[in-house]
Scaffold this active site. Structure first.
Site, PDB file in Angstrom:
ATOM      1  N   HIS A   1       0.824  -1.204   0.000  1.00  0.00           N
ATOM      2  CA  HIS A   1       0.000   0.000   0.000  1.00  0.00           C
ATOM      3  C   HIS A   1       0.852   1.245   0.000  1.00  0.00           C
ATOM      4  O   HIS A   1       0.532   2.242  -0.639  1.00  0.00           O
ATOM      5  CB  HIS A   1      -0.851   0.047   1.267  1.00  0.00           C
ATOM      6  CG  HIS A   1      -1.946  -0.943   1.270  1.00  0.00           C
ATOM      7  ND1 HIS A   1      -1.979  -2.026   2.081  1.00  0.00           N
ATOM      8  CD2 HIS A   1      -3.056  -0.993   0.524  1.00  0.00           C
ATOM      9  CE1 HIS A   1      -3.059  -2.719   1.850  1.00  0.00           C
ATOM     10  NE2 HIS A   1      -3.736  -2.118   0.910  1.00  0.00           N
TER      11      HIS A   1
ATOM     12  N   GLU B   1       5.841 -12.252 -22.843  1.00  0.00           N
ATOM     13  CA  GLU B   1       6.742 -12.232 -21.689  1.00  0.00           C
ATOM     14  C   GLU B   1       7.220 -13.624 -21.301  1.00  0.00           C
ATOM     15  O   GLU B   1       7.865 -13.796 -20.281  1.00  0.00           O
ATOM     16  CB  GLU B   1       6.123 -11.488 -20.503  1.00  0.00           C
ATOM     17  CG  GLU B   1       4.707 -11.815 -20.176  1.00  0.00           C
ATOM     18  CD  GLU B   1       4.099 -10.900 -19.094  1.00  0.00           C
ATOM     19  OE1 GLU B   1       4.815 -10.105 -18.475  1.00  0.00           O
ATOM     20  OE2 GLU B   1       2.890 -11.038 -18.859  1.00  0.00           O
TER      21      GLU B   1
ATOM     22  N   ASP C   1       9.411  -9.712 -17.144  1.00  0.00           N
ATOM     23  CA  ASP C   1       9.277 -11.164 -17.031  1.00  0.00           C
ATOM     24  C   ASP C   1      10.057 -11.899 -18.112  1.00  0.00           C
ATOM     25  O   ASP C   1      10.641 -12.948 -17.845  1.00  0.00           O
ATOM     26  CB  ASP C   1       7.800 -11.565 -17.102  1.00  0.00           C
ATOM     27  CG  ASP C   1       7.122 -11.415 -15.756  1.00  0.00           C
ATOM     28  OD1 ASP C   1       7.749 -11.782 -14.739  1.00  0.00           O
ATOM     29  OD2 ASP C   1       5.989 -10.917 -15.699  1.00  0.00           O
TER      30      ASP C   1
ATOM     31  N   CYS D   1       6.511  -2.772 -22.762  1.00  0.00           N
ATOM     32  CA  CYS D   1       6.052  -2.075 -21.565  1.00  0.00           C
ATOM     33  C   CYS D   1       6.796  -2.478 -20.302  1.00  0.00           C
ATOM     34  O   CYS D   1       6.416  -2.105 -19.203  1.00  0.00           O
ATOM     35  CB  CYS D   1       4.545  -2.228 -21.392  1.00  0.00           C
ATOM     36  SG  CYS D   1       4.053  -3.945 -21.133  1.00  0.00           S
TER      37      CYS D   1
END
Ligand code: PEP
Ligand code: MG
Length: 580
Positions: free
Chosen positions: A191, A433, A457, A504
């Site tokens: 968070h 990926e 990845d 990306c």
């Protein structure tokens, strides 16, 4: 000076005075009580619970609805816990049984629960331990009349140093006074990281030892771009960073000039420059940095909040808000990429031996089709509010893609039969990926509308090196010939079949990689907002021919070391790219 390496959780470089935010466990008193005192103790508990709930309601009131719904769902689950009759009843039962003061009963209960959750291998459950800690400390503060240091009341500008920030503390802090965060715990999906990015505060997390090394009033420099912190930085470091910061500021100024200009090479080839986001609040920063759209919206962040999974309605609202905010520019939303290092409540009971090779992303979605179709419905319903593209993560072969596309068709059919409008033109693409997807990209290109290469990845799986394991980090090499060949093959195969290719992963925002990727023919780069200006500057100062020649030379080289040295030299000399 002490230098610590952590995880870059929110970009930016900042220097400031340390404020050690002690998340110390209060000394909880323990004493026997007479049974006649039980009602009085219960009254104290009720009072403390009410006050704690009122505090949380206050925090909620002081934040925009967007931040609450995207980063702060946990506040509702804290409230639920404070108002849960069963929670109160369990404590009352223990109180009658043990006849000890109520703060001790509460403390022991919470401690036992936190120990259980905190020792779990599952990051989602460990995060829930943080919630329990947060709520119980709030109640204890009221029971013991402890003055709570409130981050809302900070009057001086500081860099917060601590173990971790409780989610409600992060929400409550005075954002104008907190220049940066340097925390012992936490990762990119915590968070604290999500909220730091949403608030635009530089943050480095996972800094082991920072609370031991830094004292109140010390100076600390944090580099949120590279995940570094320097306690009492020496003159040489400060001056190096002053230069980096000056360059940053100068680039920011240049950006205003570049913002309105297209990302195109000197010979006029247009290149897509897009942004990556995790929560809708990041859209503002993307627009400010001149992104032409969103190339990756990591939708799983909506599912990582404590509490219930987001409903179709809640998802539709979140996607729609992002689409509208981008005003017709394309927005690529990736379907859920849960699993691996991103756990959801759905997966909490599935401890796996090899989570990165396990039940994650599209695999998870194809075995939880209800959940997946709810997301697809929400996406298509939101599609009328902008220019949506959908992409699937972790596709490893054509069967998975066919299955996912079948569910897309079913979703479309369902919406049509219900008369619910959606954009019939939504493109559906995939991330490349896994090495198998890159190698079979000729086959996949016949079924996907576009590719987006996920190098974070792809590198991990191609070199068999865990992207989160610091012991093998030296092997994690974007310029490995094996990785470059997979990228080159993907682009070639896609272009032969007439589809566009984006990238990306973090590599897209690495200025050292810009020319080689251009030379290999990449159509679009998608990255975090702050990386856009420099990449745009490089694209605008090279021709397609120069980039292709550069790529040709690199692809003839045989080792990472040779490629790395060649690229660094070239990029520093020709494009003034800073090499770290
Ligand atoms: C990637 O793997 O490159 C990617 C962009 O996805 P994530 O970092 O979310 O796995
Ligand atoms: Mg990925």
């Amino acid at each position: 000076m002490a230098e610590l390496k952590g995880i870059s959780a929110s970009p930016g470089i900042v220097t400031g005075k340390v404020f050690v935010y002690k998340d110390d466990n209060p000394q909880v008193p323990k004493y026997d009580i007479h049974s006649s005192r039980v009602p009085l103790e219960l009254e104290r508990l009720r009072d403390a619970l009410d006050k704690a709930a009122a505090e949380i309601e206050d925090i909620k009131k002081n934040h925009s609805r967007d931040i609450i719904s995207n980063g702060g769902n946990f506040l509702d689950s804290h409230l639920m816990m404070l108002r849960d009759p069963e929670f109160k009843e369990n404590l009352a039962r223990e109180l009658r049984d043990k006849l000890k003061n109520i703060e001790w009963i509460l403390y022991r209960n919470m401690q036992a629960l936190m120990d259980k959750l905190g020792s779990s291998e599952d990051p989602y459950l460990r995060e829930r331990a943080a919630d329990i800690h947060d709520v119980s400390r709030r109640i204890l503060n009221h029971l013991m009349f402890r003055e709570q240091i409130s981050l809302a009341d900070l009057t001086d500008e500081v860099i917060l140093v601590g173990r971790d920030l409780m989610p409600s503390e992060a929400m409550a802090m005075n954002q104008k006074k907190v220049l940066g965060l340097a925390m012992e715990e936490g990762g990119r999906t915590s968070h604290t990281a999500i909220l730091a990015r949403a608030f635009g505060i530089p943050a480095v997390l996972g800094l082991r030892g920072i609370t031991r090394l830094a004292r109140n009033g010390d100076e600390v420099l944090i580099d949120g771009n590279r995940g570094l912190a320097f306690v009492n930085p020496d003159e040489a470091t400060k001056s190096r960073y002053r230069k980096t910061q000056a360059l940053w500021h100068r680039r920011e100024e240049e950006l205003h000039g570049l913002n309105s200009l297209p990302a195109e090479t000197r010979d006029g080839k247009k290149i897509g420059l897009l942004g990556n986001i995790e929560i809708p609040e990041e859209v503002e920063s993307l627009r400010h940095h001149g992104a032409e759209g969103i190339g990756l919206y990591r939708s799983e962040f909506l599912f990582l909040q404590p509490g219930r999974l987001p409903s179709e309605e809640a998802q539709c609202r979140a996607y729609g808000r992002v689409l509208e905010a981008m005003e017709g520019k394309s927005v690529t939303i990736r379907t859920l990429d849960l699993g691996g290092d991103k756990m959801s409540p759905e997966m909490a009971d599935s401890a796996e031996r090899n989570p990165l090779l396990g039940w994650r992303a599209i695999r998870f979605c194809l075995s939880r089709t209800r959940l997946f179709q709810t997301q697809l419905r929400a996406l298509f319903r939101a599609s009328v509010r902008g220019k949506l593209k959908i992409m699937f993560p972790m596709i490893s072969g054509v069967e998975e893609l066919e299955e996912a596309l079948f569910l897309v068709d079913e979703t479309r059919k369902g919406l049509r039969s219900e008369g619910i409008p959606f954009d019939e033109e939504v493109e559906v693409g995939i991330m490349i990926e896994t090495p198998s997807a890159a190698v079979t990209s000729d086959i996949l290109a016949d079924k996907a509308s576009f590719f987006s290469i996920g190098t974070n990845d792809l590198i991990q799986y191609a070199i068999a090196v865990d992207r989160g394991n610091h012991k093998v980090a030296y092997l994690y090499e974007p310029f490995h010939p094996g990785v470059l060949r997979l990228i080159a093959a993907t682009i070639r195969n896609a272009h032969q079949r007439g589809i566009r290719v984006a990238l990306c992963g973090e590599m897209a925002g690495d200025p050292l990689a810009t020319v080689i990727l251009l030379g290999l023919g990449l159509d679009e780069f998608s990255m975090s907002a702050s990386s856009i200006p420099e990449v745009k500057k490089i694209i605008r100062s090279v021709t397609t021919g120069e980039a292709e020649e550069f790529a040709r030379r690199v692809m003839e080289m045989t080792s990472c070391r040779e490629i790395d040295a060649f690229i660094r030299r070239h990029m520093e000399e020709k494009f003034d790219v800073l090499s770290y």
